[in-house]
Structures are given as C-alpha cells and as structure tokens.
Design an enzyme around this catalytic site. Structure first.
Site, mmCIF file in Angstrom:
data_model
loop_
_atom_site.group_PDB
_atom_site.id
_atom_site.type_symbol
_atom_site.label_atom_id
_atom_site.label_comp_id
_atom_site.label_asym_id
_atom_site.label_seq_id
_atom_site.Cartn_x
_atom_site.Cartn_y
_atom_site.Cartn_z
ATOM 1 N N HIS A 102 22.513 26.275 116.391
ATOM 2 C CA HIS A 102 23.156 25.076 115.832
ATOM 3 C C HIS A 102 22.490 23.871 116.498
ATOM 4 O O HIS A 102 22.137 23.938 117.685
ATOM 5 C CB HIS A 102 24.634 24.961 116.207
ATOM 6 N N ASP A 105 23.876 23.173 119.901
ATOM 7 C CA ASP A 105 23.639 24.150 120.980
ATOM 8 C C ASP A 105 22.453 23.717 121.823
ATOM 9 O O ASP A 105 22.435 23.916 123.028
ATOM 10 C CB ASP A 105 23.219 25.536 120.447
ATOM 11 N N GLU A 233 28.568 31.727 105.143
ATOM 12 C CA GLU A 233 29.078 32.792 106.025
ATOM 13 C C GLU A 233 30.599 32.872 105.903
ATOM 14 O O GLU A 233 31.319 32.010 106.389
ATOM 15 C CB GLU A 233 28.666 32.499 107.464
ATOM 16 N N GLU A 269 29.168 38.635 108.504
ATOM 17 C CA GLU A 269 29.373 38.959 109.929
ATOM 18 C C GLU A 269 30.403 40.076 110.065
ATOM 19 O O GLU A 269 31.484 40.019 109.487
ATOM 20 C CB GLU A 269 29.834 37.701 110.674
ATOM 21 N N HIS A 272 33.933 39.176 111.109
ATOM 22 C CA HIS A 272 34.640 38.417 110.078
ATOM 23 C C HIS A 272 35.141 39.353 108.980
ATOM 24 O O HIS A 272 36.214 39.137 108.406
ATOM 25 C CB HIS A 272 33.732 37.349 109.475
ATOM 26 N N ASP A 297 25.185 38.618 110.515
ATOM 27 C CA ASP A 297 25.552 38.321 111.902
ATOM 28 C C ASP A 297 26.109 39.608 112.475
ATOM 29 O O ASP A 297 27.212 40.046 112.119
ATOM 30 C CB ASP A 297 26.584 37.188 111.968
ATOM 31 N N ASP A 308 38.341 36.789 116.636
ATOM 32 C CA ASP A 308 36.899 36.963 116.556
ATOM 33 C C ASP A 308 36.325 37.171 117.961
ATOM 34 O O ASP A 308 35.908 36.225 118.602
ATOM 35 C CB ASP A 308 36.333 35.686 115.906
ATOM 36 N N ASP A 340 25.208 37.567 116.631
ATOM 37 C CA ASP A 340 26.204 36.525 116.873
ATOM 38 C C ASP A 340 27.271 37.171 117.755
ATOM 39 O O ASP A 340 28.366 37.504 117.307
ATOM 40 C CB ASP A 340 26.780 36.047 115.529
#
Ligand code: XLS
Ligand code: NI
Ligand code: NI
Length: 439
Positions: A102, A105, A233, A269, A272, A297, A308, A340
C-alpha cells in the site's frame, strides 16, 4: 551494505527429508510440474504491510516485535528508506519473485498531501532501484484508504464528499507509483467501505459512489496507459459490520450492475472466504467458473476465532484445493499468491518472518504436487463427469440445448411416471480418495 538478517542464509531447497527449519522441503523453484516450473505456477509475493509494518500489536497492547532496524534512528522518511533494504533482503533470501504494498506502508504521511506525495516519490525511487538490482517485481500496488482518521466514514463511500476527493487524489498517485514500478495488477480492497448501522446510512447512494470511484479509476488508468489488471478483494466484515464487497458472488453482481465487469477480476483471500461463511475452494471455484479469478491473498483464519487473523497458510487440504482450481483454470495468469499474512504476536523475532514464509511456500508447493497428481489420476473428474451423465443425452441434452419447454417436460414425465433412480454422491468415498494423495 549492512545485512539485517545476518544469521539467515539464502533459503536452500533440501528436499522432503530435510530437518533444517531454514530450508524448503517442497518448494524447488526450478522443478517442473505439468510442464511449468514451480516458480511460474506459484508466483509468490511477500506483502509489505504485515512483513515490514507489522508490530504484533493487538487490542490489548502495543507491538512487541523486535525489529532492530527500526531502532537505528532517523527521520520517518529515513526509517522508511532503510526498511526498503530490509524488505528486499528478506524477499531475495526467500527467493520470492514478487511483492505487494500500500502507498502508506512504504512512505510516511507528511503535513499535507503535497508533502505526502513527495515522501512517496522518494521511496518509490528507491523501490525501483531495488527492483532493478534484485529482479524482484511488483505484483500489485494499492492505496491505504482506511488507516488515517479522515477515512472514519469510509473513502469513496464516505458521507463527506471531500473525503471522496482526497481518496481520488490518493489513488491517482498510487496508480502512478504502480506504473513507475511496472506493477501488473492494482487492488481495491474495501477498507472502510461499508457500514455499521442503517439509521445513519444511505446505502444506495454509497454503492453509487463506490461505482463512480471505480469508473474514475479506470478512466485514469487508461489515460496514463498503465497496463494493470484491476482487482476487487471481497471481505464480508471487519472493519465494518457490512462490508460492501462481501464475497465473490456479491462483488460480481456489483460489478455487473454498474457496468464494471469487463474491467475487474477478483483478488480472493482465504481468511475472507472463511469470514464470509465459505471455503476458499468455493470462492475460487465461483470466480474461476466465470473467468473472474485474478489473484490470491494466501493466508488462513483460525477455526475458533471469528476475525481476520491473517495467519500463514499451512493446511494442505486448503492449498491442494486452491491449486486444483488454479491448475484447472490454466494458471494464475498475471496474478500471484500473495502472503497477506502476519506472524503471531508471540513470534516476535526477525527469524520468525522466515519460518512463516518458508512454511507457506512449502504448503503451496506440496499442494501443487498433490493437486497435479489428483488431476493426472483423473478419478475425481471422471466421477463428476459420470454424475452428470443424464445431461449428455436424452431429455438432459434437450434441456441444455433449449429444445424442451415445460409442456415437453410434462409430456416426458407423464409418459415415464416418475424419476426412476438417483445415485449416491459418494462424498465419503471421494474424501478417502483425496486422502490417498495427501502425503
Ligand atoms: C485486509 C485486506 C488488505 C488487502 C489490501 O483485510 O486483506 O490487506 O489485501 O488492502
Ligand atoms: Ni488481503
Ligand atoms: Ni485480510
């Protein structure tokens, strides 16, 4: 240049019998499976946010991760630039070909958007140099539209139009950074796009704004000739109670409703999927069935915890099922397997970052080998084909070909009297069959 992980060598492949915890037992990048190297099948990526920015903090206490490179002093920008060296040392020692980040980040926010953009430019310059030096590539870029307090009500779905404007400016810059770094995908995870309570929320207006935002992003991507696949996502909850991009099916319905389906694929992901009350096998199969599987992910949740947890993937059943879908879809295309995932708070030493990634990479390499063997054996595909045999001839073939209306179905059944027989689904037999290959 200083080594930040002086005690960790480049991780070798030593084969299934190795007892060396800092070696791969299954991931052998150059090994060919089904005509392609493991490296090309798996397209691993390390994520910047958990790996470099993760501190192990939780709601009950601040971070406790030991990260000596962050204690060496300097301005926030100097610290951020040093972290790039740390990250690339880790990625190259693991032999991972891709990474994801990101905007926030990698570079700190400044006093205003202008200074923040300048910070990002400085770090992107260094990321580019490190990519060239190491050959590591950017799998996807994205913007963090959820951490800063300005995004308290969401970004593109905020009740405050100025926040939409800020988010637009931020994504514009993140798309430029992705282009500068040769990223081949760009991810939109919902962040705080969702709501907690409908008493204060205009749901339809927020969905319209979300779609508007994505259309503007497409327009800008095309204008700067950024060759990146856009990915949505899905995640059903957290941070909000009702995230708008809840699961694969909901995302695909949203994309079609707003005329976005040709511009997007999905970044799915594992954790998720679990939160959505699905398996990853389901989410991936659903997306792949409609040509919407973009990237992964790779992580896992905890069976006993409802949030999560982003743990590293180690479950061979899951990785096998995922690789079965990926092989069935003809590969990940320009997508990849992005970890991730974060080490546990209790795993606070730098070397734990290596153990975590080694385990995840090995779990997928093993899953790849198992999935390939299952497909080669063909027993499962044969079973499914036979299970649907009634659709290949007679009334089934007529229905599929559009040659049977309700009147014809009635005449057919009146003549027959009733359904003659059903056959067993043999779930237990098939579960036993899969276990033959798990080794
Ligand atoms: C959070 C998401 C996030 C995305 C990137 O739950 O997984 O990390 O992958 O914004
Ligand atoms: Ni994610
Ligand atoms: Ni997540």
């Amino acid at each position: 240049m200083a080594a930040y992980f002086p005690d960790v060598p480049a991780i070798p492949y030593e084969g299934p019998d190795s007892k060396n915890p800092l070696a791969f037992r299954h991931y052998n990048p150059s090994e060919v499976v089904d005509g392609k190297t493991m490296k090309d099948h798996l397209r691993f990526a390390v994520c910047y946010w958990h790996t470099i920015c993760g501190t192990g903090s939780d709601p009950f206490g601040p971070g406790c991760a030991v990260r000596p490179w962050d204690d060496l002093g300097g301005t926030p920008l100097e610290v951020a630039l040093r972290r790039v060296d740390v990250f690339f040392e880790l990625v190259t020692k693991l032999g991972v070909p891709f990474y994801c980040f990101h905007d926030r980040d990698v570079a700190p926010e400044g006093k205003d958007l202008k200074e923040t953009n300048a910070n990002l430019d400085a770090v992107v310059k260094k990321l580019k140099a490190k990519q060239q030096e190491t050959g590591v590539q950017l799998l996807w870029g994205t913007a963090n539209l959820f951490s800063n307090k300005r995004f308290v009500h969401g970004a593109s779905t905020s009740c405050n139009a100025d926040v939409f404007a800020y988010a637009g400016a931020q994504v514009k810059k993140a798309l430029e950074a992705t282009k500068e770094l040769g990223g081949t995908n760009y991810v939109f995870w919902g962040g705080r796009e969702g709501y907690h309570n409908l008493y204060n929320t205009d749901l339809k207006r927020e969905f319209d704004h979300l779609a508007k935002f994505l259309h503007l992003a497409i327009e800008y991507r095309n204008s700067i000739k950024l060759d990146a696949q856009f990915l949505i996502e899905p995640k059903p909850k957290e941070p909000t109670t009702h995230q708008y991009d809840s699961d694969a099916a909901a995302c695909m319905a949203f994309l079609r409703t707003y005329g976005l389906e040709k511009e997007f694929k999905l970044n799915l992901e594992t954790n998720h999927a679990t939160l959505a009350g699905h398996t990853m096998f389901h989410e991936m199969t659903y997306a792949a069935s409609y040509g919407m599987l973009g990237s992964i992910d790779a992580n896992r949740g905890d069976e006993l915890i409802g949030w999560d947890t982003d743990q590293f993937p180690t479950n061979l059943y899951t990785t096998t099922q995922m690789m079965m879908v990926i092989l069935g879809a003809g590969g990940l295309g320009r997508g990849g397997l992005n970890f991730d995932a974060k080490v546990r708070r209790e795993s606070f030493e730098p070397v734990d970052l290596f153990h975590a990634h080694i385990g995840g990479m090995d779990a997928f390499a093993q899953g790849l080998k198992i999935a390939s063997a299952i497909r080669k054996d063909g027993g499962l595909a044969k079973f499914v084909k036979e299970r649907y045999a009634s659709w290949d001839t007679g009334i089934g073939a007529d229905i599929e070909a559009g040659k049977a209306d309700f009147a014809k179905l009635e005449a057919y059944m009146l003549a027959k009297g009733d359904v003659e027989k059903n056959t067993s689904g043999r779930q237990e037999m098939l579960e036993n069959y899969i276990n033959r290959f798990i080794k």
